[in-house]
Design a protein around this motif. Structure first.
Motif, PDB file in Angstrom:
ATOM      1  N   TYR A 128      -9.619  39.082  -5.519  1.00 52.79           N
ATOM      2  CA  TYR A 128      -8.540  38.835  -6.483  1.00 52.79           C
ATOM      3  C   TYR A 128      -9.051  38.008  -7.655  1.00 52.79           C
ATOM      4  N   THR A 131     -11.723  39.916 -10.022  1.00 50.49           N
ATOM      5  CA  THR A 131     -11.186  40.849 -11.024  1.00 50.49           C
ATOM      6  C   THR A 131     -10.877  40.151 -12.343  1.00 50.49           C
ATOM      7  N   ASP A 132     -10.615  38.840 -12.284  1.00 53.62           N
ATOM      8  CA  ASP A 132     -10.356  38.103 -13.520  1.00 53.62           C
ATOM      9  C   ASP A 132     -11.570  38.114 -14.446  1.00 53.62           C
ATOM     10  N   TYR A 157      -7.006  46.147 -13.412  1.00 53.97           N
ATOM     11  CA  TYR A 157      -5.734  45.567 -13.009  1.00 53.97           C
ATOM     12  C   TYR A 157      -5.200  46.225 -11.743  1.00 53.97           C
ATOM     13  N   LYS A 160      -6.655  44.252  -9.041  1.00 55.55           N
ATOM     14  CA  LYS A 160      -5.986  42.960  -8.930  1.00 55.55           C
ATOM     15  C   LYS A 160      -4.671  43.088  -8.167  1.00 55.55           C
TER      16      LYS A 160
END
Length: 321
Positions: A128, A131-132, A157, A160
């Motif tokens: 999670y 992915t940023d 996204y 995410k």
């Protein structure tokens, strides 16, 4: 090609450095405008990450020309970045992150299949967060570098959201339940169980506490998800208290040590609501009152007659008595 130019009063080297900086600023400003919108929703992209994402562009920049303006005493520099170099660097970086994300998803799935819940959560949360890192790279690739050239990157996204669903799917199915409670004259015995879909969670941290003496005890559940404590009564209740209350909750402080990032409340906040309440009553034993033993004495007259008779026999006075 992407180009930039700048002037400097001091010398040509400073002019070249300024030209590079100005070129990077045009990209950074665009990325900042995209990330600021993203931050308003997720609050997870930092300013330092944006700097990192654009720093690599400086490595491919080249000073193509420079000149000196005698009239104004200024140095000018003309800097170029080869588009192919930037694209290749971005593609490599993005593909590497996607591979890491896919690996974290697979590791999380494998652990969850074996009901290794905490490790599965750790892998999903790593994914999670990973992915940023993709957002600035992809936005640079799609919107700045690749203007109308080639295929844009998509799907970051979606990953995410997938990791978010995986995490919430676990958290929403974790529960605490009471197994047993008892007390004797010296100890209190409490047992709670942490479950994920009716399967015990190994090494799940639980904290037992009550208000007396600020008592708290942190315990890791065993392989079947049970956490048991047996403190002495004097630690959890005043000697005059008959009813004893103890509460068991998820030990989030210990749980967070299994993760590489601080736990976000929006994903793990439900764990704060889980608790089990214990109430036991001490048995009051009434003190035993000892009864005094009363010896009945022989009446004086009987004792006197017996003494006289004994003396008569002893001294052969019986016929005279």
């Amino acid at each position: 090609r992407l180009v930039g130019s700048e002037m400097c009063i001091r010398d040509s080297i400073k002019a070249s450095q300024s030209a590079r900086t100005e070129l990077i600023k045009t990209i950074s400003i665009h990325i900042n405008s995209v990330v600021s919108d993203y931050n308003s929703r997720e609050k997870s992209i930092s300013e330092s990450s944006i700097v990192t994402e654009t720093d690599f562009l400086l490595e491919g920049s080249q000073v193509k020309d420079g000149w000196y303006d005698n009239r104004n005493d200024l140095y000018y520099s003309f800097v170029v970045i080869e588009r192919d170099h930037v694209l290749e660097t971005l593609r490599t970086t993005i593909d590497t992150i996607f591979l890491n994300v896919e690996s974290m998803l697979k590791q999380g799935n494998d652990c969850l299949d074996n009901y290794d819940v905490i490790t599965a959560l750790s892998h999903y949360y790593d994914g999670y967060k990973e992915t940023d890192k993709l957002l600035p790279y992809i936005q640079t690739y799609n919107s700045v570098i690749m203007v109308k050239h080639g295929q844009k990157y998509k799907g970051w996204y979606d990953y995410k959201l997938l990791f978010k669903e995986k995490i919430q799917g676990i958290v929403n199915n974790i529960s605490l339940e009471k197994v047993s409670e008892s007390v004797d004259q010296t100890n209190i015995y409490l047992n709670a169980r942490a479950l994920y879909k009716n399967h015990g969670i190994k090494d799940f941290p639980i904290k037992f506490s009550n208000g007396y003496n600020h008592y708290n005890k942190r315990v890791l559940c065993n392989r079947v998800g049970e956490c048991e404590i047996k403190p002495r009564l004097i630690k959890v209740a005043h000697v005059d208290n008959v009813d004893i209350f103890v509460n068991a909750v998820v030990d989030l402080q210990t749980l967070e040590k299994h993760f590489n990032y601080s736990l976000q409340k929006k994903l793990f906040g439900k764990l704060e609501l889980l608790n089990v309440s214990f109430q036991v009553r001490k048995e009051i034993i009434e003190p035993v009152v000892k009864q005094a033993v009363v010896k009945h004495s022989v009446p004086m007259i009987q004792r006197t007659f017996a003494d006289i008779k004994e003396n008569c026999i002893k001294h052969e006075w019986l016929g005279k008595c």
